[in-house]
Design an enzyme around this catalytic site. Structure first.
Site, mmCIF file in Angstrom:
data_model
loop_
_atom_site.group_PDB
_atom_site.id
_atom_site.type_symbol
_atom_site.label_atom_id
_atom_site.label_comp_id
_atom_site.label_asym_id
_atom_site.label_seq_id
_atom_site.Cartn_x
_atom_site.Cartn_y
_atom_site.Cartn_z
ATOM 1 N N SER A 1 42.407 -52.889 -30.596
ATOM 2 C CA SER A 1 41.439 -53.812 -30.012
ATOM 3 C C SER A 1 41.672 -55.206 -30.558
ATOM 4 O O SER A 1 42.274 -55.381 -31.626
ATOM 5 C CB SER A 1 40.012 -53.359 -30.370
ATOM 6 O OG SER A 1 39.052 -54.331 -30.040
ATOM 7 N N TYR B 1 32.999 -50.712 -36.275
ATOM 8 C CA TYR B 1 34.096 -50.643 -35.304
ATOM 9 C C TYR B 1 35.246 -51.562 -35.714
ATOM 10 O O TYR B 1 36.413 -51.174 -35.635
ATOM 11 C CB TYR B 1 33.569 -51.028 -33.921
ATOM 12 C CG TYR B 1 34.586 -50.869 -32.813
ATOM 13 C CD1 TYR B 1 34.951 -49.613 -32.357
ATOM 14 C CD2 TYR B 1 35.166 -51.988 -32.220
ATOM 15 C CE1 TYR B 1 35.882 -49.466 -31.338
ATOM 16 C CE2 TYR B 1 36.092 -51.850 -31.197
ATOM 17 C CZ TYR B 1 36.445 -50.598 -30.763
ATOM 18 O OH TYR B 1 37.370 -50.458 -29.754
#
Length: 276
Positions: A133, A146
């Site tokens: 990501s 995250y």
């Protein structure tokens, strides 16, 4: 025909990539955590299996299933994709919920990668693709768990690439920004379950976060469909020497560039001004 094992195929990127590769003639081994999603994949004509990345035994059994059902019993490619986003300020995230985040997003990937690496060594070739990501490049507030899981994947992948340099096993990272998927809906359900919003010092900020998570469709600027990630996967599959990293979406290119050229304090101010 290459056999590719994919995790997290219940929706979004995983489902789209699995179906597109199946259409292109690849031998797709799709996995998902929920049984109803596995049945949905089977109805679409895919080989599918229930695999829970947070469960060590489930990962091992899923790998055994994949080998048994792969063309010529050889897994050529692993696409680590299954993950979820634990939203919330870090001081509101307990050790338990941080462990759950890493169990799915990191430990399950690590275990499955090791099983596949040992398998690929027997055949003298293979590819491992980690769907990371933009939050593995820069950190954003209220996404700490995250962020940390994606930073961990970046470190694991870079180390794997170095350690496998003298083999024919290639390791690549795909680093998307906002992609149209069920990620927001899943994050919404997770934060309501794991964070005591009413008793947090960030109660006011959480209201804005919840409002954004409730938005349907491309709520964030520069959101792309899952096809954008599929194109990177396909490029890796067709390459004899895949690159270490593949950026997806404008925010990834932008923040990847800014992190290389700006002092941390300047970058912090820019990130702090971003609303999503």
């Amino acid at each position: 025909m290459q056999s590719i094992l994919i995790t997290g195929c219940s929706s979004g990127i995983g489902e789209h990539v699995a179906k597109r590769l199946h259409q292109q003639g690849y031998d797709v081994l799709a996995t998902a955590r929920q049984s109803q999603d596995v049945e949905k994949l089977k109805q679409a004509g895919l080989k599918a299996y229930q695999l829970d990345l947070q469960n060590e035994q489930s990962v091992e059994q899923g790998f055994i299933w994949a080998v048994e059902n792969a063309q010529n019993k050889q897994i050529d490619v692993l696409f680590n994709n299954g993950a979820y986003g634990q939203a919330g300020a870090l001081e509101d995230i307990s050790r338990y919920w941080l462990e759950q985040q890493f169990a799915c997003n990191v430990f399950g990937w690590h275990q499955l990668s090791n099983l596949c690496i040992k398998h690929m060594r027997q055949f003298g070739s293979g590819k491992i693709i980690h769907n990371s990501s933009v939050l593995g490049i820069v950190s954003m507030p209220f996404r700490g768990a995250y962020n940390a899981s994606k930073y961990a994947i970046e470190g694991l992948a870079d180390t794997q690439r170095l350690e496998l340099a003298n083999t024919n096993i290639h390791v690549s990272l795909i680093e998307p920004g906002p992609i149209l998927s069920q990620f927001r809906a899943n994050a919404m359900a997770q934060i309501e379950k794991s964070v005591d919003i009413e008793n947090s010092v960030y109660t006011q900020q959480y209201q804005g976060i919840l409002n954004r998570l409730k938005k349907e469709g491309p709520a964030a600027p520069f959101t792309l469909p899952p096809e954008a990630v599929y194109k990177r996967v396909e490029r890796i599959l067709k390459s004899n020497k895949p690159k270490p990293r593949y950026y997806v979406t404008f925010p990834t290119y932008l923040f990847g560039f800014l992190k290389r050229i700006l002092p941390a304090t300047w970058l912090d101010k820019i990130i702090g001004s971003v609303k999503d």
